[in-house]
Design an enzyme around this catalytic site. Sequence first.
Site, PDB file in Angstrom:
ATOM      1  CG  HIS A 107      -0.612   3.809  -2.113  1.00 27.55           C
ATOM      2  ND1 HIS A 107       0.752   3.993  -2.051  1.00 27.55           N
ATOM      3  CD2 HIS A 107      -1.126   4.944  -2.663  1.00 27.55           C
ATOM      4  CE1 HIS A 107       1.052   5.184  -2.536  1.00 27.55           C
ATOM      5  NE2 HIS A 107      -0.065   5.786  -2.915  1.00 27.55           N
ATOM      6  CB  CYS A 117       1.427   6.333  -5.887  1.00 30.16           C
ATOM      7  SG  CYS A 117       0.156   7.625  -5.897  1.00 30.16           S
TER       8      CYS A 117
END
Length: 486
Positions: free
Chosen positions: A432, A335
Amino acid sequence: MPRALMFQGTGSDVGKSLIVAGLCRAFANRGLKVLPFKPQNMSNNAAVTADGGEIGRAQALQARAARAAPSVHMNPVLLKPQSAVGAQIVVQGKVYGNAGAADYQHVKGKLLPRVLESFRHLARDADLVLVEGAGSASEINLRARDIANMGFARAANVPVVLIGDIDRGGVIASLVGTRHVIEPADAAMIRGFIVNRFRGDPALFEDGMAEIARRTGWEALGLVPFFEGARRLPAEDALALAGKHEVRPAGGRVKIAVPILPHIANFDDLDPLESEPDVDLVRVWPGEALPGDAALVLLAGSKATMSDLQALKAAGFDIDIAAHLRRGGYVLGLCGGYQMLGRTIADPHGMEGPAGRMPGLGLLEVDTTLSPDKRLVTVAGSTFDGVAFRGYEMHMGRSEGADCARPFARLEGGRPDGAVAAGGRVFGTYVHGLFADDRQRAAWLARLGGRAAGHDYEAGVEETLEALARHLEAHVDLERLFSHAA
């Protein structure tokens, strides 16, 4: 309305989140429909909900303990600390705006109706709502317009149990002191107290429990020994990272180095790796050097990517990463970490501070533009090596460039995600939860020269929640707790 009971603390990190999670499972095991609730949370460790929003990771864990689907109403106000713009305010799962600490004191009173709306929404479908406070119940300087502790308890008429942490010392003074500094009407909301994280012979503190009860007028509801399994559950606050790297001695065959940056987010991505005996996960703080024998440098998520990128460079981690690659190591960015690996990061809307652009690490041929739109979704697919996974996305921004032609993953439906550098040793992804998938964890360890233990990570979390429930049942009077719920 169902029964509800609120758990407040004498300070931050006294174990409120863990106790509420354990009680959620304990009461659910007794056949009750239990739901967790936290009016206001401050954390960069967040989870995606089934209803398309985000809440604190602790409330997602509590929902799991209660065997309920996470909902935005379980944490209606989430503050996510950033840099120059203060904290991002998330209300009922969606971005509401940004505010500095002083400004937020004027904003939060306006959010109480939304908090009460979410509480009533949950209450319609529960036998018992377990509410977690935030910080300290004795922060009388913040009592005006409070929505996190007594402000909520009084507005919703929810009784309170106060938790003190004996491990940090001074628990008698902190509990008795709370009784004497808060308003009498607030003190009247407290029905009893729990002393948490006790070590040693409980008989040695019987007089202490009795003295607290005598001086406060509150009922002693439990003396809870230290729960060793806590380290196997996701932590709510980045402060926990400071102690976690001392949990076990080094010795795993595969060393993974993680730079700890000021606004690290979704750091529970690291927990599954740390559960592997073959992994030596090293958290590296500014002022330290990345270990030269690391097989992988992992850049975790960030709530303030550009600020954390500046901190990374100021710490000299960029030089260490370059040397790591020259030695043949791997680099993976998750991310915000993925965004840092690119050529540039642009913030044209001033999402993180003054609008502008800055150079990245230049290890991936991608450019990132931050945007107001936030992607919050669970995902599944397969990575570049054909290994399947399930995870979630939680990010603001879009990354494009030549290396995206070699996507890190293909999501269900064919959408590409992330990028892989031409040399095949630098990777970036917006996914994630990657390592919580046993298939991915095994594949990465094999790539790095190690071997996964073969355990089911998610099953391990369930076993720990059951152990936590048994722990609390043995040391807390659940019947008296339930009788105090109103």
